[in-house]
Write a protein that holds these residues in place. Structure first.
Motif, short mmCIF file in Angstrom:
data_model
loop_
_atom_site.label_atom_id
_atom_site.label_comp_id
_atom_site.label_asym_id
_atom_site.label_seq_id
_atom_site.Cartn_x
_atom_site.Cartn_y
_atom_site.Cartn_z
N SER A 5 -25.85 65.49 -15.14
CA SER A 5 -25.29 65.70 -16.47
C SER A 5 -24.44 64.51 -16.92
CB SER A 5 -24.43 66.97 -16.48
OG SER A 5 -23.30 66.82 -15.63
N LEU A 6 -24.07 63.65 -15.97
CA LEU A 6 -23.23 62.50 -16.28
C LEU A 6 -24.05 61.21 -16.34
CD1 LEU A 6 -20.40 63.42 -13.76
CD2 LEU A 6 -20.26 63.66 -16.23
N HIS A 7 -25.30 61.28 -15.85
CA HIS A 7 -26.18 60.14 -15.73
C HIS A 7 -25.74 59.26 -14.55
CE1 HIS A 7 -27.93 61.26 -19.54
NE2 HIS A 7 -26.75 61.21 -20.11
N SER A 8 -26.71 58.80 -13.79
CA SER A 8 -26.41 57.84 -12.73
C SER A 8 -26.01 56.51 -13.38
CB SER A 8 -27.63 57.65 -11.83
OG SER A 8 -28.72 57.19 -12.58
N TYR A 9 -25.32 55.69 -12.65
CA TYR A 9 -24.80 54.44 -13.23
C TYR A 9 -24.53 53.45 -12.10
CZ TYR A 9 -20.26 56.22 -11.65
OH TYR A 9 -19.22 56.70 -10.87
N PRO A 10 -24.43 52.15 -12.40
CA PRO A 10 -24.13 51.15 -11.37
C PRO A 10 -22.72 51.35 -10.80
CG PRO A 10 -25.12 50.12 -13.29
CD PRO A 10 -24.77 51.52 -13.69
N LEU A 11 -22.61 51.24 -9.49
CA LEU A 11 -21.35 51.48 -8.81
C LEU A 11 -20.73 50.16 -8.36
CD1 LEU A 11 -22.37 54.44 -6.45
CD2 LEU A 11 -21.57 54.54 -8.83
N LYS A 12 -19.40 50.10 -8.48
CA LYS A 12 -18.64 48.96 -7.98
C LYS A 12 -17.68 49.50 -6.90
CE LYS A 12 -17.27 45.91 -11.00
NZ LYS A 12 -16.52 45.14 -12.03
N PHE A 13 -17.38 48.69 -5.89
CA PHE A 13 -16.61 49.17 -4.75
C PHE A 13 -15.38 48.30 -4.48
CE2 PHE A 13 -20.90 50.67 -4.29
CZ PHE A 13 -20.74 51.98 -3.88
N GLN A 71 -24.99 62.74 -1.19
CA GLN A 71 -25.09 63.65 -2.33
C GLN A 71 -26.26 63.31 -3.25
OE1 GLN A 71 -21.08 64.65 -4.27
NE2 GLN A 71 -20.56 62.91 -2.97
N TYR A 72 -26.49 62.00 -3.45
CA TYR A 72 -27.48 61.55 -4.44
C TYR A 72 -28.43 60.52 -3.83
CZ TYR A 72 -23.61 63.48 -7.14
OH TYR A 72 -22.62 64.29 -7.62
N PRO A 73 -29.16 60.91 -2.79
CA PRO A 73 -30.03 59.92 -2.13
C PRO A 73 -31.11 59.37 -3.05
CG PRO A 73 -30.54 62.15 -1.36
CD PRO A 73 -29.27 62.24 -2.17
N GLY A 74 -31.59 60.17 -3.99
CA GLY A 74 -32.62 59.68 -4.89
C GLY A 74 -32.15 58.54 -5.78
N PHE A 75 -30.86 58.53 -6.12
CA PHE A 75 -30.29 57.48 -6.96
C PHE A 75 -29.85 56.27 -6.15
CE2 PHE A 75 -28.76 61.01 -10.04
CZ PHE A 75 -29.98 60.99 -10.70
N ASN A 307 -33.10 54.95 -10.28
CA ASN A 307 -33.78 55.46 -11.48
C ASN A 307 -33.51 54.60 -12.71
OD1 ASN A 307 -31.05 56.28 -11.56
ND2 ASN A 307 -31.53 57.94 -13.01
N LEU A 308 -32.75 53.52 -12.56
CA LEU A 308 -32.48 52.61 -13.67
C LEU A 308 -33.52 51.49 -13.60
CD1 LEU A 308 -30.28 52.53 -15.89
CD2 LEU A 308 -29.08 50.88 -14.47
N ASP A 309 -34.70 51.73 -14.16
CA ASP A 309 -35.84 50.84 -13.95
C ASP A 309 -35.57 49.41 -14.42
OD1 ASP A 309 -37.31 52.86 -12.82
OD2 ASP A 309 -38.31 53.41 -14.68
N VAL A 310 -34.82 49.28 -15.52
CA VAL A 310 -34.49 47.97 -16.07
C VAL A 310 -33.03 47.97 -16.50
CG1 VAL A 310 -34.99 46.27 -17.87
CG2 VAL A 310 -36.86 47.60 -16.87
N TYR A 311 -32.33 46.90 -16.24
CA TYR A 311 -30.97 46.71 -16.73
C TYR A 311 -30.86 45.29 -17.28
CZ TYR A 311 -30.62 44.86 -11.94
OH TYR A 311 -30.85 44.19 -10.76
#
Length: 326
Positions: A5-13, A71-75, A307-311
């Motif tokens: 519901s929040l959409h997957s997104y690029p993560l920074k650490f 939690q989100y292995p597909g992403f 799932n973010l095919d293009v950025y």
């Protein structure tokens, strides 16, 4: 949390600073860290228990990389035969020479260490004039190696490669090697923390004691054959504003380099797998999903969901990125 519901997104650490006897004062200001001491490594993406990355942006901020991929292995994990996130990224600055060392392959590490082996690759960010790395050796057999260890002549058998900024060196497991003083690099490696030290330049710690060596384990995994630096580097495409260069493909990762001076759409390296995006130079924005954007600057490592095919990367001036995937 329902990420759909929040959409997957690029993560920074959050960067993880590691003090080392051979480290210095270059990495702390590079990453704007409030750290004293000799910082030799900064881990920017890691699921290893010896240094676990914590997300700092978006709804998943505060969660660790292992928790996120569980939690989100597909992403954020995709397909892998590993039981953890398979890549570890670090920035290394050698104020002094690192120990002469070797890493085992998967079979040896899993049998003897309960960890994975370690194949790695180095992208040189900075190098003093005339700087070198040690790569390979001239030991013809185990007997000669063990004799050199007993007699303290290991350094007589070492080979060296001169390096400069933008060089790339692939270091398969079972390769004797050392990063030498005056070099800063990005290391992409298997998720592992198994290192066997062979020789440490007769160095002692603050208590006057030499660091532990692992000469017997090293003898087990050392390749007694001539080794040269593999080179499959080639340009994929080249325009006035975009250059994509292939650096390496091995069983554990593929690495490309992107140099951009104008906005450019970047497809995932492998469909259905996440991208690991490392900023080596410059700064800009990572634009994605119809108007969202994430700042990226030198030292940042981003995990781009599968799932973010293009950025799109929008450089501020010029930007150099490494893109790793598996």
């Amino acid at each position: 949390m329902d990420l759909s519901s929040l959409h997957s997104y690029p993560l920074k650490f959050r960067p993880i600073a590691k003090e080392r006897v051979w480290g210095g004062d270059r990495l702390a200001p590079f990453f704007q860290l409030d750290e004293n001491g000799k910082i030799g490594e900064v881990w920017t993406l890691s699921g290893h228990p010896h240094g676990t990355s914590v997300c700092v942006n978006g709804p998943l901020a505060g969660q660790t990389l292992p928790d996120i991929v569980a939690q989100y292995p597909g992403f954020y994990l995709g397909r892998t035969d590993r039981d953890c996130f398979p890549l570890l990224v670090k920035f290394i600055h050698a104020e002094q020479d690192l120990s002469v060392q070797i890493h085992p392959d998967d079979a040896y590490a899993q049998k003897h260490e309960g960890d994975y082996g370690k194949t790695e690759a180095w992208y040189i960010v900075e190098a003093d004039p005339g700087a070198t790395v040690h790569y390979g050796h001239t030991f013809p057999n185990r007997t000669t190696y063990e004799k050199a260890v007993r007699e303290g002549t290991v350094k007589d058998y070492l080979r060296y490669v001169e390096v400069a900024a933008d060089d790339f060196i692939f270091v398969p497991s079972r390769t004797l090697h050392a990063i030498m003083g005056g070099v800063m690099l990005i290391e992409v490696q298997q998720t592992s923390d198994v290192t066997y030290r062979v020789y440490d330049w007769d160095r002692v710690d603050s208590n006057g004691k030499p660091r532990e060596l692992h000469t017997d384990q090293a003898a087990d995994v050392l390749r007694y054959e001539a080794q040269t630096v593999p080179d499959e580097r080639h340009i994929v495409f080249d325009t006035a504003e975009v250059v994509q260069e292939h650096l390496i493909q091995c069983a554990y990762f593929t690495i490309d380099k992107w140099e951009l001076s104008a906005p450019h759409a970047v497809p995932l390296g492998k469909k259905g797998q996440p991208d690991v995006l490392i900023c080596a130079q410059g700064k800009g924005l990572l634009a994605y999903d119809g108007g969202h954007a994430l700042p990226i600057s030198q030292g940042d490592t981003l995990l781009v969901p599968a799932n973010l095919d293009v950025y799109e990367v929008e450089p501020h001036g010029e930007i150099t990125l490494l893109r790793a995937y598996y």
